[in-house]
Design a protein around this motif. Sequence first.
Motif, PDB file in Angstrom:
ATOM      1  N   ASN A   1      22.885 -29.898  54.047  1.00 53.36           N
ATOM      2  CA  ASN A   1      22.404 -29.945  55.432  1.00 53.36           C
ATOM      3  C   ASN A   1      22.737 -28.682  56.227  1.00 53.36           C
ATOM      4  N   PRO A   2      22.184 -27.571  55.832  1.00 52.96           N
ATOM      5  CA  PRO A   2      22.518 -26.359  56.572  1.00 52.96           C
ATOM      6  C   PRO A   2      21.767 -26.324  57.909  1.00 52.96           C
ATOM      7  N   ASP A   3      22.427 -25.810  58.932  1.00 53.02           N
ATOM      8  CA  ASP A   3      21.630 -25.388  60.082  1.00 53.02           C
ATOM      9  C   ASP A   3      21.763 -23.881  60.105  1.00 53.02           C
ATOM     10  N   GLY A   4      20.663 -23.202  60.221  1.00 54.28           N
ATOM     11  CA  GLY A   4      20.562 -21.771  59.977  1.00 54.28           C
ATOM     12  C   GLY A   4      21.788 -20.943  60.320  1.00 54.28           C
ATOM     13  N   ASN A   5      22.074 -20.801  61.585  1.00 58.10           N
ATOM     14  CA  ASN A   5      23.102 -19.875  62.027  1.00 58.10           C
ATOM     15  C   ASN A   5      24.473 -20.216  61.473  1.00 58.10           C
ATOM     16  N   HIS A   6      24.790 -21.463  61.510  1.00 61.15           N
ATOM     17  CA  HIS A   6      26.076 -21.944  61.034  1.00 61.15           C
ATOM     18  C   HIS A   6      26.318 -21.493  59.604  1.00 61.15           C
ATOM     19  N   SER A   7      25.286 -21.668  58.741  1.00 58.89           N
ATOM     20  CA  SER A   7      25.505 -21.340  57.343  1.00 58.89           C
ATOM     21  C   SER A   7      25.623 -19.835  57.146  1.00 58.89           C
ATOM     22  N   VAL A   8      24.836 -19.040  57.882  1.00 58.86           N
ATOM     23  CA  VAL A   8      24.946 -17.586  57.726  1.00 58.86           C
ATOM     24  C   VAL A   8      26.367 -17.148  58.033  1.00 58.86           C
TER      25      VAL A   8
ATOM     26  N   LEU B   1      35.378 -11.915  39.255  1.00 59.73           N
ATOM     27  CA  LEU B   1      34.028 -12.109  39.769  1.00 59.73           C
ATOM     28  C   LEU B   1      33.273 -10.789  39.658  1.00 59.73           C
ATOM     29  N   LEU B   2      32.015 -10.859  39.258  1.00 59.33           N
ATOM     30  CA  LEU B   2      31.212  -9.641  39.128  1.00 59.33           C
ATOM     31  C   LEU B   2      30.481  -9.321  40.430  1.00 59.33           C
ATOM     32  N   SER B   3      29.951 -10.364  41.073  1.00 58.02           N
ATOM     33  CA  SER B   3      29.241 -10.121  42.320  1.00 58.02           C
ATOM     34  C   SER B   3      29.108 -11.409  43.117  1.00 58.02           C
ATOM     35  N   VAL B   4      29.076 -11.262  44.431  1.00 57.66           N
ATOM     36  CA  VAL B   4      28.850 -12.391  45.337  1.00 57.66           C
ATOM     37  C   VAL B   4      27.617 -12.018  46.153  1.00 57.66           C
ATOM     38  N   VAL B   5      26.487 -12.643  45.841  1.00 55.79           N
ATOM     39  CA  VAL B   5      25.206 -12.190  46.396  1.00 55.79           C
ATOM     40  C   VAL B   5      24.661 -13.201  47.396  1.00 55.79           C
ATOM     41  N   PRO B   6      24.532 -12.801  48.677  1.00 60.37           N
ATOM     42  CA  PRO B   6      23.991 -13.732  49.668  1.00 60.37           C
ATOM     43  C   PRO B   6      22.478 -13.896  49.531  1.00 60.37           C
ATOM     44  N   GLY B   7      22.026 -15.135  49.647  1.00 58.68           N
ATOM     45  CA  GLY B   7      20.613 -15.436  49.836  1.00 58.68           C
ATOM     46  C   GLY B   7      20.455 -15.863  51.280  1.00 58.68           C
ATOM     47  N   ARG B   8      19.264 -16.352  51.656  1.00 63.65           N
ATOM     48  CA  ARG B   8      19.101 -16.754  53.065  1.00 63.65           C
ATOM     49  C   ARG B   8      19.986 -17.931  53.409  1.00 63.65           C
ATOM     50  N   TYR B   9      20.053 -18.918  52.524  1.00 59.41           N
ATOM     51  CA  TYR B   9      20.855 -20.093  52.837  1.00 59.41           C
ATOM     52  C   TYR B   9      21.839 -20.411  51.723  1.00 59.41           C
ATOM     53  N   ASP B  10      22.193 -19.413  50.924  1.00 58.40           N
ATOM     54  CA  ASP B  10      23.094 -19.705  49.819  1.00 58.40           C
ATOM     55  C   ASP B  10      23.864 -18.457  49.397  1.00 58.40           C
TER      56      ASP B  10
ATOM     57  N   LEU C   1       0.154 -25.157  37.286  1.00 60.94           N
ATOM     58  CA  LEU C   1      -0.029 -24.856  38.709  1.00 60.94           C
ATOM     59  C   LEU C   1       0.985 -25.644  39.534  1.00 60.94           C
ATOM     60  N   THR C   2       1.642 -24.938  40.444  1.00 58.62           N
ATOM     61  CA  THR C   2       2.611 -25.595  41.310  1.00 58.62           C
ATOM     62  C   THR C   2       2.176 -25.393  42.752  1.00 58.62           C
ATOM     63  N   PRO C   3       2.525 -26.318  43.645  1.00 55.87           N
ATOM     64  CA  PRO C   3       2.118 -26.138  45.045  1.00 55.87           C
ATOM     65  C   PRO C   3       2.814 -24.913  45.643  1.00 55.87           C
ATOM     66  N   PRO C   4       2.105 -24.173  46.506  1.00 56.87           N
ATOM     67  CA  PRO C   4       2.750 -23.029  47.157  1.00 56.87           C
ATOM     68  C   PRO C   4       3.907 -23.522  48.017  1.00 56.87           C
ATOM     69  N   THR C   5       5.028 -22.883  47.926  1.00 57.40           N
ATOM     70  CA  THR C   5       6.175 -23.292  48.734  1.00 57.40           C
ATOM     71  C   THR C   5       6.670 -22.063  49.471  1.00 57.40           C
ATOM     72  N   SER C   6       7.239 -22.276  50.641  1.00 53.97           N
ATOM     73  CA  SER C   6       7.917 -21.145  51.259  1.00 53.97           C
ATOM     74  C   SER C   6       9.396 -21.367  51.013  1.00 53.97           C
ATOM     75  N   PHE C   7       9.842 -20.728  49.965  1.00 54.44           N
ATOM     76  CA  PHE C   7      11.172 -20.954  49.464  1.00 54.44           C
ATOM     77  C   PHE C   7      12.021 -19.769  49.922  1.00 54.44           C
ATOM     78  N   PRO C   8      13.154 -20.001  50.588  1.00 53.29           N
ATOM     79  CA  PRO C   8      13.907 -18.877  51.150  1.00 53.29           C
ATOM     80  C   PRO C   8      14.490 -17.970  50.062  1.00 53.29           C
ATOM     81  N   SER C   9      14.500 -16.669  50.345  1.00 52.82           N
ATOM     82  CA  SER C   9      15.001 -15.699  49.376  1.00 52.82           C
ATOM     83  C   SER C   9      16.404 -16.036  48.909  1.00 52.82           C
ATOM     84  N   SER C  10      16.621 -15.858  47.623  1.00 53.42           N
ATOM     85  CA  SER C  10      17.922 -16.134  47.047  1.00 53.42           C
ATOM     86  C   SER C  10      18.116 -15.189  45.859  1.00 53.42           C
ATOM     87  N   ALA C  11      19.365 -15.054  45.405  1.00 53.66           N
ATOM     88  CA  ALA C  11      19.657 -14.090  44.346  1.00 53.66           C
ATOM     89  C   ALA C  11      18.908 -14.423  43.063  1.00 53.66           C
ATOM     90  N   ILE C  12      18.390 -13.397  42.408  1.00 54.49           N
ATOM     91  CA  ILE C  12      17.834 -13.602  41.075  1.00 54.49           C
ATOM     92  C   ILE C  12      18.655 -12.829  40.057  1.00 54.49           C
TER      93      ILE C  12
END
Lengths: 238, 286
Positions: free
Chosen positions: A18-25, A44-53, B207-218
């Motif tokens: 249950n993230p709320d945007g700002n809080h999680s950043v 640890l090799l790297s800690v890489v931020p995503g938008r919500y993770d 085929l998968t539905p288009p999603t707006s999935f937030p950027s995350s590490a790959i």
Amino acid sequence: MLDIRVYGENALLVRIANPDGNHSVQSFVNLKQKLDNQKEHAALLSVVPGRYDLTIIYDQERTNETAVRSLIQKLWEESGLQKGNSRTLKIPVCYELKYGLDLIHVAEEHACTPKEIIKTHCSSIYQVELIGFLPGFPYLSSLEANLSTQRREVPRTYVPAGSIGLADEMCGIYPIDSPGGWKIIGRTPLKLIREKDNPPFLFRAGDRVQFYAIDERTFDLIEGERQNDYDFSKKHHE
Amino acid sequence: MSKLRIHIEKSGIYTTVVGTPNYDYMDYGVPVGGAMDQVSSALANRIIGLSEDTNLFEFTLIGPTLRFEGTAICALSGSEMNARLNDSPLKRFTPFWVQTGDILTLGKSSKGFRAYLAVSAKLSLTQKNFIARRLDKGEIIATSVVKTSLQDGVIESKLDLSNEIELLRGPEFTSLTDNQIEDLQKGSLVIAPTSNRMSYVFQTEILTPPTSFPSSAILPGCVQITPSGQLNVLMRDAQTTGGYPRIGVLTETSINRLAQKRPGETIQFRFLDEKAVTSSEAAERE
């Protein structure tokens, strides 16, 4: 509550349930800083931020999933809701049409004048959520600025380094010349790749950013400077 | 320390100097890079007594022609590129000396796709903007020779040519239906011509539905699926964040294996276990 899941052979993906945007950043900025401090020690090799993770990659030869999982949990419990330390960088932008290649289109999209777009862009504090796409390319978000903008239908084959772009609700800055589809509203004369620094990049995740407008003459002046000891905490000549 | 100069007389398709994956600036958007087939690169180095993570040449499909100034010891591994030193054919996995004036010619890969040349010298990574770039004809690599001690006995080796690509469930594995998971593992998939050090591309009918999935590490080895059914298996030079669902992640063994496959070849995906199921998902099921 943290949701920690296995991600490939040697990484864990951490989300706040249950993230709320700002809080999680903000909490992740803090958790990342704490994990970074233990990088060597905890293998640890790297800690890489995503938008919500956050993705935590570890050295399988020196540690294991269980150890990393409990380290994350421990650091989170110690400091979960504390705010991380963020710098605020003041970034000069020349919004002249020579640099703000899509400024007029963006203004049309928002049914306002280019001046109002510039005003909105400069009046809010942005935060670097993550760095990706290109080395040193910051993804910035702002709670105040409502500049949600569509990407260009046809991406440009060449976007010059320093260009400030908008796409969806994010703002980004091109560190190097590159193809790109973000709508360009201006350009900063600052170098985002800083070879003499370690790390050699201007932005890091968690930084706060305030843009301010400069004219072409000031742009040329800053661009011509060596910028090695540039003071980002204040406006140019302030 | 004696000097060594290596002249690129012909560049081949994609000749570059790589090392071991480097995670130092991944959180600043820098791909981890490194030799595409880490097993082969480590082996070439080991054959001439160098540490496995030493920088070395990587050749793709068609190798270069190199001219040497100075004396060094070398070894080849990875794909069979029918190498010749001057006029003599060279065996892979066997050390050989080069001297001033020697010309090393590499041909087209017959088994595998990428070959490695370890050299007893300090090679710098060939990069532009932190990412591997190809060496061009006419470039000269100036370096110095390092001492090595050859290992006794022959190092037994065979290139892994299996076409089975094993993967673990990715964070967005659940964006596939059970049928789609079955389809993905049923047929063989053809490697598209656009595949490179950044990604291996496959066209599927999933085929998968288009999603707006937030950027995350790959991570290298991530399998992303686009709404039109294109599968991208991200490789060593992939960008570090992305916004498509990550349905799987290749094992390190399978990344190395895939790196030896060329466009047009077919592979078969196989999901391994349920390791990637989260504790919360498991709890929901109970």
